[in-house]
Design a protein around this motif. Structure first.
Motif, mmCIF file in Angstrom:
data_model
loop_
_atom_site.group_PDB
_atom_site.id
_atom_site.type_symbol
_atom_site.label_atom_id
_atom_site.label_comp_id
_atom_site.label_asym_id
_atom_site.label_seq_id
_atom_site.Cartn_x
_atom_site.Cartn_y
_atom_site.Cartn_z
ATOM 1 N N GLU A 196 -4.132 -9.187 -4.933
ATOM 2 C CA GLU A 196 -4.672 -9.325 -6.280
ATOM 3 C C GLU A 196 -6.173 -9.589 -6.264
ATOM 4 N N VAL A 197 -6.592 -10.476 -5.378
ATOM 5 C CA VAL A 197 -8.016 -10.797 -5.295
ATOM 6 C C VAL A 197 -8.808 -9.590 -4.811
ATOM 7 N N ALA A 198 -8.293 -8.933 -3.779
ATOM 8 C CA ALA A 198 -9.011 -7.795 -3.212
ATOM 9 C C ALA A 198 -9.164 -6.667 -4.221
ATOM 10 N N ALA A 199 -8.110 -6.360 -4.953
ATOM 11 C CA ALA A 199 -8.184 -5.278 -5.935
ATOM 12 C C ALA A 199 -9.236 -5.574 -6.994
ATOM 13 N N ALA A 200 -9.286 -6.822 -7.440
ATOM 14 C CA ALA A 200 -10.286 -7.193 -8.450
ATOM 15 C C ALA A 200 -11.699 -7.094 -7.899
ATOM 16 N N ARG A 201 -11.904 -7.564 -6.668
ATOM 17 C CA ARG A 201 -13.246 -7.507 -6.070
ATOM 18 C C ARG A 201 -13.700 -6.077 -5.837
ATOM 19 N N LEU A 202 -12.794 -5.234 -5.345
ATOM 20 C CA LEU A 202 -13.160 -3.852 -5.062
ATOM 21 C C LEU A 202 -13.506 -3.103 -6.342
ATOM 22 N N ALA A 203 -12.823 -3.419 -7.430
ATOM 23 C CA ALA A 203 -13.161 -2.804 -8.714
ATOM 24 C C ALA A 203 -14.557 -3.204 -9.162
ATOM 25 N N GLU A 204 -14.989 -4.406 -8.798
ATOM 26 C CA GLU A 204 -16.346 -4.836 -9.130
ATOM 27 C C GLU A 204 -17.380 -4.121 -8.259
ATOM 28 N N VAL A 205 -16.975 -3.792 -7.040
ATOM 29 C CA VAL A 205 -17.889 -3.070 -6.141
ATOM 30 C C VAL A 205 -18.129 -1.660 -6.649
ATOM 31 N N ASN A 206 -17.066 -0.978 -7.094
ATOM 32 C CA ASN A 206 -17.195 0.411 -7.529
ATOM 33 C C ASN A 206 -16.140 0.693 -8.600
ATOM 34 N N SER A 207 -16.571 0.704 -9.836
ATOM 35 C CA SER A 207 -15.629 0.870 -10.951
ATOM 36 C C SER A 207 -15.115 2.299 -11.064
ATOM 37 N N SER A 208 -15.733 3.256 -10.360
ATOM 38 C CA SER A 208 -15.260 4.640 -10.416
ATOM 39 C C SER A 208 -14.129 4.903 -9.435
ATOM 40 N N VAL A 209 -13.810 3.911 -8.595
ATOM 41 C CA VAL A 209 -12.713 4.034 -7.636
ATOM 42 C C VAL A 209 -11.457 3.414 -8.221
ATOM 43 N N ARG A 210 -10.327 4.066 -8.068
ATOM 44 C CA ARG A 210 -9.056 3.510 -8.533
ATOM 45 C C ARG A 210 -8.451 2.687 -7.400
ATOM 46 N N VAL A 211 -8.323 1.384 -7.626
ATOM 47 C CA VAL A 211 -7.789 0.469 -6.612
ATOM 48 C C VAL A 211 -6.462 -0.083 -7.105
ATOM 49 N N THR A 212 -5.431 0.084 -6.288
ATOM 50 C CA THR A 212 -4.124 -0.483 -6.599
ATOM 51 C C THR A 212 -3.663 -1.315 -5.411
ATOM 52 N N GLY A 213 -2.613 -2.077 -5.610
ATOM 53 C CA GLY A 213 -2.140 -2.914 -4.512
ATOM 54 C C GLY A 213 -0.737 -3.423 -4.746
ATOM 55 N N GLU A 214 -0.150 -3.876 -3.661
ATOM 56 C CA GLU A 214 1.169 -4.507 -3.764
ATOM 57 C C GLU A 214 1.310 -5.537 -2.657
ATOM 58 N N THR A 215 1.942 -6.646 -3.031
ATOM 59 C CA THR A 215 2.216 -7.709 -2.074
ATOM 60 C C THR A 215 3.588 -7.448 -1.476
ATOM 61 N N ARG A 216 3.587 -6.976 -0.241
ATOM 62 C CA ARG A 216 4.855 -6.665 0.419
ATOM 63 C C ARG A 216 4.634 -6.616 1.918
ATOM 64 N N ALA A 217 5.712 -6.668 2.656
ATOM 65 C CA ALA A 217 5.667 -6.562 4.109
ATOM 66 C C ALA A 217 6.445 -5.328 4.528
ATOM 67 N N ALA A 218 5.939 -4.653 5.557
ATOM 68 C CA ALA A 218 6.694 -3.568 6.177
ATOM 69 C C ALA A 218 7.581 -4.180 7.250
ATOM 70 N N GLU A 219 8.883 -3.942 7.155
ATOM 71 C CA GLU A 219 9.827 -4.588 8.056
ATOM 72 C C GLU A 219 10.584 -3.614 8.940
ATOM 73 N N CYS A 220 10.327 -2.308 8.779
ATOM 74 C CA CYS A 220 10.999 -1.331 9.617
ATOM 75 C C CYS A 220 10.278 0.007 9.466
ATOM 76 N N GLU A 221 10.689 0.971 10.277
ATOM 77 C CA GLU A 221 10.041 2.278 10.242
ATOM 78 C C GLU A 221 10.242 2.963 8.887
ATOM 79 N N GLU A 222 11.389 2.769 8.256
ATOM 80 C CA GLU A 222 11.637 3.375 6.952
ATOM 81 C C GLU A 222 10.694 2.808 5.902
ATOM 82 N N ASP A 223 10.422 1.484 5.971
ATOM 83 C CA ASP A 223 9.446 0.892 5.053
ATOM 84 C C ASP A 223 8.079 1.546 5.220
ATOM 85 N N MET A 224 7.694 1.768 6.461
ATOM 86 C CA MET A 224 6.386 2.355 6.726
ATOM 87 C C MET A 224 6.317 3.790 6.214
ATOM 88 N N LEU A 225 7.371 4.533 6.417
ATOM 89 C CA LEU A 225 7.400 5.908 5.925
ATOM 90 C C LEU A 225 7.248 5.940 4.411
#
Length: 379
Positions: A196-225
Motif C-alpha cells: 500500500e505504501v509503495a503504490a502510493a509513493r510510486l504514484a507520486e513519483v510518476n502519475s502517468s504510470v499505473r501502479v497496482t499491488g497486492e499483499t500476498r505470498a507465493a507458496e508454490c509453483e502454481e501461485d507463481m504461474l
C-alpha cells in the motif's frame, strides 16, 4: 528518416586520409570505416539535421563527379543503417504529450546514444524515430515481486523511467529496520503494508504510470504461474521461501512456461549482483547446476544474507531495473542469460558470467527447441 543527423554521442573523427572512427566509447560502440575516397566523410558532415537523405546523396554526386547516383545513395543508406544517426525532425508520436516529452527527454538522450539498432514502432512506422524505447516502456507491464531493499529501488527506477504498468507484490509490513535501505518508506509507515505504501509513493513519483499491488505470498509453483502470467517482464526481488526448491525455482519455471524474461537481483554483504534470464534458457537452474559443479561436495552456495546497507541495496535494485529495461527495450540487444555485479568493498571484483546450458536441465531443456520469438511488448 526525414532529416538525418549524427548523434551527438557518436561524432565521427577522421584518422589519416582513409579512415573514420565513429561512435562513443562511453556507450561501448565504436566502429572504424575505411573511406579512401572520402565519400563517407562527406556524407557524415552533410548529416547535420538540415537535409533529407536524397539531398545528401545529391550533394555527394556534386562533390564527386565520378560517383554514380546509385553508389551515393548506397553510402547514405549504409550510414543511416549503422545506428549512429538519428532523425533531427524529432518525435511526432501521439503517445506523448508535451509534459511527457519534457519528463523523458533525458531518457531519450540515453537511449539514442546506447541504441545502435535502427528501428520503428509497429503500427506507427518512422514517426517515433528516437523515442522507440520510451514508447516500448510505456506499453509494458512489469511484475515486481518483493519490495524490500532490492525491490523498493527497482520499483522506483521502473516508475521513474516510465514503465506503463507496474504490479507490486509483497506479504510484509514496514518495519523500523527496513528504513536503513528501503527507499519507499518513512518512519510514519512502520506497521503499514509495504504494498500500500509503495503504490502510493510510486504514484507520486510518476502519475502517468499505473501502479497496482497486492499483499500476498507465493507458496508454490502454481501461485507463481498465476502471478507472472500476462506480464512482459518480472523483477524477482523476493527471497522467501529460500532454498534450492523455493521461490526462485518457482519463478524460473513459471517464466519459462510463459516465455517471460526475468531478472533476479540481490546482495550478499557487499557483493551485489543481478542474474538475467531470457525465454528458452540457459535458466536459473542451469546457473545453480554450474555453480554446484564447481564446488567440493557439501559446500553450500550463499544466496544472500542480512548484511546490507543503503548503497548495496540501491545498486542491487538499480541493476535489476536495468536488466528489466533491457528486456523491454532491446537496448542493448541480444545479451542473453547472464549474471553481472560488483563487490562494493573490492571494486576490482567485477562479476560477469554467462551460465552454460545444462543438457538435461529439467526446467529449460524442454523449452529450447523449437525457438520461438520473444513476444514484442510494443505490439
Amino acid at each position: 528518416m526525414r532529416l538525418p543527423r549524427v548523434k551527438a554521442q557518436h561524432r565521427p573523427h577522421r584518422y589519416g586520409t582513409d579512415r573514420i572512427r565513429i561512435g562513443g566509447p562511453t556507450y561501448g560502440a565504436t566502429a572504424e570505416i575505411r573511406d579512401p575516397d572520402g565519400h563517407a566523410w562527406a556524407a557524415l558532415n552533410a548529416m547535420d539535421g538540415t537535409r533529407t537523405p536524397e539531398e545528401i546523396a545529391t550533394r555527394l554526386v556534386r562533390a564527386f563527379p565520378g560517383l554514380p547516383e546509385t553508389e551515393a545513395a548506397g553510402v547514405v543508406r549504409l550510414l543511416l543503417d549503422s545506428g549512429y544517426v538519428e532523425d533531427a525532425a524529432g518525435p511526432r508520436s501521439e503517445e506523448f504529450g508535451l509534459p511527457e516529452l519534457e519528463r523523458y527527454s533525458r531518457n531519450a538522450a540515453y537511449f539514442r546514444g546506447a541504441d545502435l539498432v535502427p528501428r520503428d514502432i509497429p503500427r506507427e512506422g518512422p514517426r517515433d524515430h528516437g523515442w522507440e524505447a520510451q514508447v516500448r516502456l510505456k506499453r509494458s507491464r512489469v511484475l515486481v515481486l518483493g519490495l524490500g531493499g532490492t525491490g523498493s529501488h527497482t520499483a522506483w527506477a521502473l516508475a521513474a523511467c516510465g514503465v506503463g504498468e507496474i504490479h507490486c507484490v509483497d506479504r510484509d509490513v514496514v518495519e523500523l529496520s527496513d528504513l536503513t535501505r528501503q527507499a519507499l518508506y518513512r518512519e510514519a509507515d512502520v506497521g503499514s503494508p509495504k504494498v500500500e505504501v509503495a503504490a502510493a509513493r510510486l504514484a507520486e513519483v510518476n502519475s502517468s504510470v499505473r501502479v497496482t499491488g497486492e499483499t500476498r505470498a507465493a507458496e508454490c509453483e502454481e501461485d507463481m504461474l498465476d502471478l507472472v502470467r500476462g506480464f512482459d517482464a518480472v523483477a524477482m526481488c523476493a527471497d522467501e521461501p529460500a532454498g534450492r526448491g523455493g521461490i526462485r525455482v518457482w519463478a524460473n519455471r513459471a517464466c519459462l512456461a510463459e516465455r517471460i524474461p526475468w531478472a533476479l537481483g540481490g546482495y550478499n554483504g557487499p557483493l551485489v549482483s543481478v542474474a538475467a534470464f531470457v525465454p528458452g534458457g540457459p535458466c536459473y537452474e542451469c546457473l545453480t547446476a554450474s555453480v554446484d559443479a564447481s564446488l567440493a561436495p557439501g559446500i553450500p552456495v550463499g544466496l544472500g544474507g542480512p548484511g546490507v546497507i543503503a548503497p548495496s541495496a540501491g545498486v542491487s535494485g538499480h541493476l535489476t531495473a536495468q536488466a528489466v529495461i533491457a528486456f523491454l527495450t532491446g537496448i542493448p540487444a541480444a545479451l542473453g542469460s547472464h549474471v553481472t555485479g560488483v563487490n562494493l568493498v573490492s571494486p576490482d571484483q567485477h562479476v560477469y558470467t554467462r551460465p552454460p546450458a545444462a543438457p538435461d536441465c529439467p526446467a529449460c531443456a524442454p523449452h529450447r527447441l523449437p525457438a520461438e520469438p520473444l513476444r514484442s511488448v510494443a505490439g
